[in-house]
Design an enzyme around this catalytic site. Structure first.
Site, PDB file in Angstrom:
ATOM      1  N   ARG A 247       0.870  -1.158   0.000  1.00 10.08           N
ATOM      2  CA  ARG A 247       0.000   0.000   0.000  1.00 10.08           C
ATOM      3  C   ARG A 247       0.917   1.220   0.000  1.00 10.08           C
ATOM      4  O   ARG A 247       1.795   1.356   0.853  1.00 10.08           O
ATOM      5  CB  ARG A 247      -0.902  -0.017   1.233  1.00 10.08           C
ATOM      6  CG  ARG A 247      -1.931   1.124   1.287  1.00 10.08           C
ATOM      7  CD  ARG A 247      -1.507   2.211   2.237  1.00 10.08           C
ATOM      8  NE  ARG A 247      -2.575   3.167   2.525  1.00 10.08           N
ATOM      9  CZ  ARG A 247      -2.410   4.296   3.189  1.00 10.08           C
ATOM     10  NH1 ARG A 247      -1.214   4.622   3.666  1.00 10.08           N
ATOM     11  NH2 ARG A 247      -3.412   5.117   3.400  1.00 10.08           N
ATOM     12  N   LEU A 248       0.742   2.115  -0.961  1.00  8.91           N
ATOM     13  CA  LEU A 248       1.610   3.269  -1.139  1.00  8.91           C
ATOM     14  C   LEU A 248       0.945   4.491  -0.519  1.00  8.91           C
ATOM     15  O   LEU A 248      -0.107   4.946  -0.983  1.00  8.91           O
ATOM     16  CB  LEU A 248       1.876   3.510  -2.625  1.00  8.91           C
ATOM     17  CG  LEU A 248       2.371   2.296  -3.428  1.00  8.91           C
ATOM     18  CD1 LEU A 248       2.551   2.682  -4.894  1.00  8.91           C
ATOM     19  CD2 LEU A 248       3.663   1.750  -2.845  1.00  8.91           C
ATOM     20  N   ASP A 249       1.567   5.020   0.512  1.00  8.15           N
ATOM     21  CA  ASP A 249       0.973   6.121   1.267  1.00  8.15           C
ATOM     22  C   ASP A 249       0.976   7.416   0.449  1.00  8.15           C
ATOM     23  O   ASP A 249       2.004   7.795  -0.128  1.00  8.15           O
ATOM     24  CB  ASP A 249       1.764   6.326   2.563  1.00  8.15           C
ATOM     25  CG  ASP A 249       1.212   7.454   3.408  1.00  8.15           C
ATOM     26  OD1 ASP A 249       0.076   7.326   3.892  1.00  8.15           O
ATOM     27  OD2 ASP A 249       1.922   8.476   3.568  1.00  8.15           O
ATOM     28  N   VAL A 251       0.211   8.970  -2.433  1.00  3.99           N
ATOM     29  CA  VAL A 251       0.988   9.144  -3.662  1.00  3.99           C
ATOM     30  C   VAL A 251       0.774  10.519  -4.282  1.00  3.99           C
ATOM     31  O   VAL A 251       1.608  10.978  -5.080  1.00  3.99           O
ATOM     32  CB  VAL A 251       0.662   8.034  -4.687  1.00  3.99           C
ATOM     33  CG1 VAL A 251       1.016   6.667  -4.130  1.00  3.99           C
ATOM     34  CG2 VAL A 251      -0.793   8.080  -5.123  1.00  3.99           C
ATOM     35  N   HIS A 252      -0.313  11.198  -3.918  1.00  2.00           N
ATOM     36  CA  HIS A 252      -0.530  12.547  -4.425  1.00  2.00           C
ATOM     37  C   HIS A 252       0.525  13.519  -3.912  1.00  2.00           C
ATOM     38  O   HIS A 252       0.692  14.606  -4.468  1.00  2.00           O
ATOM     39  CB  HIS A 252      -1.923  13.044  -4.022  1.00  2.00           C
ATOM     40  CG  HIS A 252      -2.179  12.974  -2.553  1.00  2.00           C
ATOM     41  ND1 HIS A 252      -2.743  11.862  -1.958  1.00  2.00           N
ATOM     42  CD2 HIS A 252      -1.933  13.846  -1.547  1.00  2.00           C
ATOM     43  CE1 HIS A 252      -2.846  12.059  -0.658  1.00  2.00           C
ATOM     44  NE2 HIS A 252      -2.350  13.252  -0.385  1.00  2.00           N
ATOM     45  N   GLU A 286      -2.848   5.083  -2.005  1.00  2.00           N
ATOM     46  CA  GLU A 286      -3.688   6.076  -1.334  1.00  2.00           C
ATOM     47  C   GLU A 286      -3.491   7.371  -2.110  1.00  2.00           C
ATOM     48  O   GLU A 286      -2.373   7.879  -2.201  1.00  2.00           O
ATOM     49  CB  GLU A 286      -3.290   6.277   0.119  1.00  2.00           C
ATOM     50  CG  GLU A 286      -4.153   7.332   0.804  1.00  2.00           C
ATOM     51  CD  GLU A 286      -3.533   7.922   2.063  1.00  2.00           C
ATOM     52  OE1 GLU A 286      -4.277   8.524   2.852  1.00  2.00           O
ATOM     53  OE2 GLU A 286      -2.311   7.793   2.258  1.00  2.00           O
ATOM     54  N   ASP A 312     -13.763   8.798  -1.127  1.00  2.00           N
ATOM     55  CA  ASP A 312     -15.079   9.378  -1.403  1.00  2.00           C
ATOM     56  C   ASP A 312     -16.196   8.446  -0.948  1.00  2.00           C
ATOM     57  O   ASP A 312     -17.218   8.899  -0.408  1.00  2.00           O
ATOM     58  CB  ASP A 312     -15.225   9.666  -2.897  1.00  2.00           C
ATOM     59  CG  ASP A 312     -14.582  10.988  -3.298  1.00  2.00           C
ATOM     60  OD1 ASP A 312     -13.780  11.527  -2.497  1.00  2.00           O
ATOM     61  OD2 ASP A 312     -14.867  11.482  -4.403  1.00  2.00           O
ATOM     62  N   HIS A 315     -16.378   8.814   2.808  1.00  2.00           N
ATOM     63  CA  HIS A 315     -16.950  10.071   3.275  1.00  2.00           C
ATOM     64  C   HIS A 315     -18.468  10.087   3.099  1.00  2.00           C
ATOM     65  O   HIS A 315     -19.198  10.565   3.984  1.00  2.00           O
ATOM     66  CB  HIS A 315     -16.330  11.239   2.504  1.00  2.00           C
ATOM     67  CG  HIS A 315     -14.850  11.391   2.697  1.00  2.00           C
ATOM     68  ND1 HIS A 315     -14.152  10.781   3.712  1.00  2.00           N
ATOM     69  CD2 HIS A 315     -13.918  12.100   1.973  1.00  2.00           C
ATOM     70  CE1 HIS A 315     -12.877  11.094   3.632  1.00  2.00           C
ATOM     71  NE2 HIS A 315     -12.708  11.883   2.587  1.00  2.00           N
ATOM     72  N   GLN A 385      -9.065   7.683   9.040  1.00  2.19           N
ATOM     73  CA  GLN A 385     -10.370   8.282   9.288  1.00  2.19           C
ATOM     74  C   GLN A 385     -10.779   8.211  10.752  1.00  2.19           C
ATOM     75  O   GLN A 385     -11.627   8.981  11.192  1.00  2.19           O
ATOM     76  CB  GLN A 385     -11.422   7.618   8.399  1.00  2.19           C
ATOM     77  CG  GLN A 385     -11.132   7.741   6.909  1.00  2.19           C
ATOM     78  CD  GLN A 385     -10.979   9.185   6.449  1.00  2.19           C
ATOM     79  OE1 GLN A 385     -11.551  10.106   7.039  1.00  2.19           O
ATOM     80  NE2 GLN A 385     -10.193   9.393   5.404  1.00  2.19           N
TER      81      GLN A 385
END
Length: 592
Positions: A247-249, A251-252, A286, A312, A315, A385
């Site tokens: 899992r890649l934390d 990435v943005h 992510e 999304d 949320h 979350q």
């Protein structure tokens, strides 16, 4: 044994190994690399002296017995994990399209906080129907307690958890139990305490700035070697430990302006390794971008990652269940059922729409004709979350069992790959708060102040106290598993499930966890425990693996039926205790 290190800006490099010093020589074929031959064995301690300063640990060191500021230790991977059987169990071959993930934090999943203690509870997860365990980061970080996202040694395993040997034993035990292992890794920044990389070379750049300061150098001078450093680390987890996915934390937050991005390089390298080993390896991103190109195949212009978290969906579901509307929940809260319906049929709510939280339009539409639903993970709770709330309160701290059942139903029977957060399956009330263990008091205070500002920006009251990491970590531990129950909810359990969130979180050993809520894949959590959801009918289940997202399989009337009846028709339960749909229906109707 040959030792090597990349130190392009250093005039002289020496190695300190088991008390002896060895001069290193420049590698004539690789610019900036230094090498040396010296006798060493498993456990030998070593470090590098850069122009006489040090010794500093090896950036590619696999073990840091004394933490990030201590010497590295040699690891013999051939003798790392003692095998429990003459023929080790092969890793599971379950791909993402059929997966059920379970996110856990090694330090708080058990009171012991170790790989071995977590491995002892894997039977609980197999009985639950989980296929993959997703570990929060286990790279070495300063101090003993923390979430792991301030790691400073991407090749090393946090020693208090059990070090490399402990991780190898955990992975072997998971494979023997039929479970895959996914590891959360962080490439967008390194922690501020115990980070020695800047002394070795241009691992960071001021070309870009991030919330953590200078960016990891993915596109400036020297970035070829930095990319190789991170790529090598990612492949080492998959190859040397038998990890099944990463899992890649965030990435943005990767600052990367090169034509061929780091993520494309990484996905290609992982695909090659999967082909070489015959294992279904995968990468889960992510990403805050709501961009389907993240998981679009490289051949048609995407980054080629295999799945991404879908915040999304979370949320929208969270707003529908809780009525919260602050910060980034505002857009979803305006019409939560419509938002949830959109995410279940189009993946992203923000697909080119206005985002009031960001003050701009955001996202890009998903092409439902070409995108499989298993490109997205769905969940009602995650470490982020829950833990990024001021009190770290779970849904079970404020919702009724009926509403928790709705969260489980939508998540588990929906179109996406479902993921649970540890303890969610029995409605654990144990808080999950942010905690860290920075040894520098000034740094600890800076983190504390930053968290308070963040909480204030999200509309929460700032914490009045910030307990020491050890105290807070202990308070977040899952102290017990659900006791056997008759399947009938007692008045005490109902009262406990709907009581208000306490003003201050209580420690794990004070929490009386609620009734079991979730089971998947055809088995109960424990014999006699009710409220077990079997995932049938919806989404990709019962269909071919290449089933496309449109029409997703999630009936357009699902949410309406949930509101009217509390439980969807497609859901099957093993105990009649879930037939209390009148309470569920009234609760949903009141909130939605």
């Amino acid at each position: 044994m040959q030792f090597e290190v990349w130190a392009p800006l250093t005039g002289h490099v020496a190695m300190r190994l088991d008390g002896a010093t060895y001069d290193m020589t420049r590698d004539p074929d690789r610019d900036g690399w230094w090498t040396a031959e010296a006798p060493a064995a498993d456990g030998s301690r070593y470090g590098f002296l850069l122009d006489g300063e040090g010794p500093r640990p090896d950036p590619r060191g696999r073990r840091l017995p004394d933490g990030p500021d201590g010497l590295s230790a040699v690891v013999d991977f051939d003798a790392l994990a003692p095998r429990r059987t003459p023929t080790p169990a092969p890793p599971p071959r379950t791909g993402l399209q059929d997966a059920v993930l379970y996110e856990l934090h090694i330090g708080t999943f058990t009171p012991e906080g170790t790989f071995d203690a977590a491995a002892a509870r894997l039977g609980h997860l197999t009985a639950l129907g989980v296929t993959h365990v997703e570990l929060m980061p286990v790279c070495s970080f300063a101090g003993r307690h923390g979430w792991g996202y301030d790691g400073v040694a991407p090749w090393a395993v946090h020693e208090p958890y059990g070090g490399p040997a402990g991780l190898a034993r955990f992975t072997a035990a998971a494979h023997e139990a039929g479970l895959g292992v996914v590891l959360d890794v962080v490439h967008n920044h390194l922690g501020p305490s115990g980070n020695h990389l800047p002394a070795f070379g241009p691992y960071f750049t001021d070309t870009h700035h991030t919330p953590w300061g200078s960016a990891v150098n993915l596109d400036a001078a020297g970035s070829d070697e930095v990319r190789g450093y991170l790529l090598g680390s990612a492949l080492a987890w998959l190859r040397d430990y038998g990890i099944d996915g990463l899992r890649l934390d965030a990435v943005h937050a990767l600052a990367d302006d090169r034509a061929l991005t780091f993520l494309e390089e990484l996905s290609a390298a992982v695909d090659d390794l999967a082909a070489d080993t015959g294992r279904p390896l995968f990468l889960i991103a992510e990403s805050d971008r709501c961009d389907p190109r993240t998981t679009t195949p490289r051949a048609v212009g995407g980054l080629g990652l295999h799945a991404q978290w879908n915040d999304d969906f979370h949320h929208a579901l969270h707003c529908a269940l809780t009525g919260e509307s602050h910060a980034y929940y505002a857009d979803f809260a305006a019409a939560p059922l419509a938002a949830l319906a959109k995410t279940m049929t189009r993946a992203f709510f923000h697909d080119g729409t206005w985002s009031s939280f960001r003050g701009r339009t955001h996202g890009r539409p998903v092409d439902r004709r070409r995108t499989p639903a298993h490109r997205f993970l769905g969940y009602s709770q995650t470490h982020d979350q829950i833990g990024n709330r001021a009190l770290g309160d779970r849904l079970s701290a404020s919702l009724s069992p009926g509403l928790l059942a709705c969260a489980a139903t939508v998540t588990l029977t929906g179109p996406f790959v479902p993921m649970l957060f540890m303890g969610e399956e029995w409605g654990a009330r144990t808080p999950w708060q942010y905690f860290t263990d920075h040894p520098d008091p000034e740094l600890a205070e800076a983190v504390r102040s930053g968290r308070r500002r963040e909480f204030a920006a999200h509309g929460w009251k700032a914490e009045e106290v910030c307990p020491a990491a050890e105290d807070r970590s202990r308070g977040c531990q899952l102290a017990r598993y659900p006791a056997k129950a008759s399947g009938r909810e007692t008045a005490r359990e109902r009262d406990h499930a709907v009581e208000p969130v306490p003003a201050h979180p209580v420690s794990g050993d004070q929490v009386e966890d609620g009734p079991a809520l979730v089971g998947v894949g055809g088995g109960a959590v424990e014999e006699g425990v009710g409220r077990v959801v079997h995932r049938v009918g919806l989404g990709r289940h019962g269909r071919e693996a290449d089933q496309l997202l449109d029409p997703l399989g999630a009936d357009q009337d699902l949410l309406g039926r949930l509101a009217a009846h509390g439980v969807a028709e497609e859901e099957k339960v093993s105990q009649p205790s879930w037939s209390a749909s009148s309470r569920t229906s009234s609760a949903i109707s009141a909130r939605l």
